[in-house]
Design an enzyme around this catalytic site. Structure first.
Site, mmCIF file in Angstrom:
data_model
loop_
_atom_site.group_PDB
_atom_site.id
_atom_site.type_symbol
_atom_site.label_atom_id
_atom_site.label_comp_id
_atom_site.label_asym_id
_atom_site.label_seq_id
_atom_site.Cartn_x
_atom_site.Cartn_y
_atom_site.Cartn_z
ATOM 1 N N SER A 44 5.891 52.149 23.528
ATOM 2 C CA SER A 44 6.606 50.932 23.919
ATOM 3 C C SER A 44 7.956 51.229 24.562
ATOM 4 O O SER A 44 8.769 51.983 24.010
ATOM 5 C CB SER A 44 6.820 50.093 22.651
ATOM 6 O OG SER A 44 7.934 49.247 22.777
ATOM 7 N N ASP B 195 16.359 47.720 26.577
ATOM 8 C CA ASP B 195 15.087 47.704 27.314
ATOM 9 C C ASP B 195 15.350 47.135 28.705
ATOM 10 O O ASP B 195 14.918 46.037 29.056
ATOM 11 C CB ASP B 195 14.082 46.843 26.531
ATOM 12 C CG ASP B 195 12.674 46.924 27.112
ATOM 13 O OD1 ASP B 195 12.401 47.847 27.897
ATOM 14 O OD2 ASP B 195 11.851 46.053 26.766
ATOM 15 N N ASP C 22 6.753 50.051 32.380
ATOM 16 C CA ASP C 22 7.665 49.045 32.934
ATOM 17 C C ASP C 22 7.239 48.676 34.364
ATOM 18 O O ASP C 22 6.077 48.459 34.614
ATOM 19 C CB ASP C 22 9.118 49.539 32.879
ATOM 20 C CG ASP C 22 9.664 49.583 31.449
ATOM 21 O OD1 ASP C 22 9.113 48.881 30.595
ATOM 22 O OD2 ASP C 22 10.632 50.321 31.197
ATOM 23 N N ASN D 183 13.538 42.907 29.074
ATOM 24 C CA ASN D 183 12.461 42.596 28.145
ATOM 25 C C ASN D 183 11.964 41.157 28.338
ATOM 26 O O ASN D 183 12.752 40.243 28.568
ATOM 27 C CB ASN D 183 12.925 42.812 26.696
ATOM 28 C CG ASN D 183 11.775 42.663 25.722
ATOM 29 O OD1 ASN D 183 11.507 41.585 25.220
ATOM 30 N ND2 ASN D 183 11.067 43.759 25.483
ATOM 31 N N ARG E 85 -0.047 44.518 34.396
ATOM 32 C CA ARG E 85 0.423 43.441 33.494
ATOM 33 C C ARG E 85 1.072 42.336 34.301
ATOM 34 O O ARG E 85 1.975 42.607 35.095
ATOM 35 C CB ARG E 85 1.415 44.074 32.514
ATOM 36 C CG ARG E 85 2.365 43.130 31.813
ATOM 37 C CD ARG E 85 3.115 43.896 30.757
ATOM 38 N NE ARG E 85 4.301 43.247 30.286
ATOM 39 C CZ ARG E 85 5.107 43.749 29.340
ATOM 40 N NH1 ARG E 85 4.816 44.923 28.778
ATOM 41 N NH2 ARG E 85 6.181 43.099 28.958
HETATM 42 C C1 SPV Z 1 7.178 46.837 24.965
HETATM 43 O O1 SPV Z 1 6.710 47.112 23.854
HETATM 44 O O2 SPV Z 1 8.148 47.418 25.444
HETATM 45 C C2 SPV Z 1 6.556 45.797 25.766
HETATM 46 C C3 SPV Z 1 5.945 44.665 25.118
HETATM 47 O O3 SPV Z 1 6.635 45.845 26.973
HETATM 48 S S1 SPV Z 1 7.081 43.375 25.095
HETATM 49 O O4 SPV Z 1 8.258 43.789 24.378
HETATM 50 O O5 SPV Z 1 6.360 42.297 24.444
HETATM 51 O O6 SPV Z 1 7.414 42.997 26.450
HETATM 52 MG MG MG Z 2 8.062 47.082 27.628
#
Ligand code: SPV
Ligand code: MG
Length: 308
Positions: free
Chosen positions: A62, A74, A103, A138, A174
């Protein structure tokens, strides 16, 4: 309904060309299997090892968890080479495949190519790219994030496909169309474009508290290729519903990271309060477990073999 995909035959023709034991093949078999599959998050060698030991057949590397575990956001604050370094520790710790959160591909099609090449060299099973803009944020932050254009994103998918050296290396595309409130028809349009560009599977992300959007998507999608979901926000939905609507793969995306945060906080708080480790000792992993997780026994055996 089980995962009975029309394209399942393409797997066996592809399989003749590749190394059967590779992680890419293992991940492909999981995503294309007729049963629903589950992939668990990890963010370093240790958590990856725990995911394997507890029985999962694949790891989700992740982006949120890797960056947070490094104390970063993130938002592509971790460079792609730093991500690859973390992945190397993870891959070295386990014998199950990793699906990497790629990403946006860390830039344009060319960054995608470099990234995919390096993942292949590390025997990573596959990668998931999302149709957001670089630098990404994120999905659960803010509203209406601007997405990449369909031609830009399909270019990245094609670049990834042309770069992979193992035909089984899974490219998951995605779409954030539902998260960005662009509506179901946009989500379907994007998913179809990414599928047509050659993506092996589509991850449809939703931040609703129920699986209604996902169910609506699945009704229209009609099993054109495997669908991957991330039920972080609709966590109350029973897995039987995902099975009924024909979901291929469920990713539990950040639960080891969040579990670690809770556990570390509790232990640190307890020790701070007690000025002692006496109570904490009963609630944490033993040192024997620590040594076992990194296979210290192997060193003893190797010493006997190699040391004078
Ligand atoms: C991650 O785990 O970094 C993802 C999933 O991309 S989410 O956080 O739901 O976007
Ligand atoms: Mg992610």
């Amino acid at each position: 309904m089980s995962k009975s995909f029309r394209f399942i035959q393409s797997l066996s023709s592809v399989k003749d060309k590749i190394v059967k034991s590779s992680n890419a093949t293992k991940l492909r078999e999981l995503i294309f299997s007729t049963e629903i599959s589950f992939i668990m998050e990890a963010h370093n060698g240790l958590s990856a090892k725990i995911v394997e030991e507890e029985g999962f057949k694949a790891v989700w590397a992740s982006g949120l968890s890797i960056s947070t575990s490094l104390g970063l956001r993130d938002r592509n604050e971790v460079s792609w080479t730093q991500v690859v370094d973390v992945l190397e520790y993870m891959a070295d710790s386990i014998n199950i495949p990793i699906l990497v959160d790629g990403d946006t591909g860390h830039g344009d099609f060319n960054n995608v190519r470099r990234f995919v090449k390096k993942l292949g060299q590390r025997n990573i099973g596959g990668v998931c790219f999302e149709d957001k803009q670089f630098p990404k944020t994120n999905s659960f932050l803010g509203e209406n994030q601007e997405l990449a254009s369909i031609p830009d994103f399909t270019g990245k998918i094609k670049a990834a496909i042309d770069t992979r050296e193992n035909d089984d290396f899974c490219i998951v595309a995605r779409t954030e169309a539902l998260i960005s409130a662009l509506g179901m028809s946009e989500a379907l349009k994007r998913a179809e474009a990414y599928h047509a560009a050659g993506a092996d599977a589509i991850l449809v992300h939703s931040k609703k508290s129920t699986a209604d959007e996902i169910s609506g998507f699945m009704r229209e999608w009609d099993n054109r290729c495997p669908i991957v979901i991330v039920p972080t926000k609709y966590f109350n939905t029973p897995v039987s519903l995902f099975e009924d609507i024909g979901i291929s793969t469920v990713i539990w995306t950040n639960h080891n990271l969040r579990s670690a945060i809770t556990s570390m906080r509790e232990t640190t708080r307890q020790i701070y309060r007690d000025k002692s480790i006496r109570v904490a000792e009963g609630n944490i992993a033993s040192l024997a477990e620590v040594f076992s997780l990194v296979n210290m026994d192997e060193i003893d055996a190797a010493e006997k073999k190699y040391s004078a």
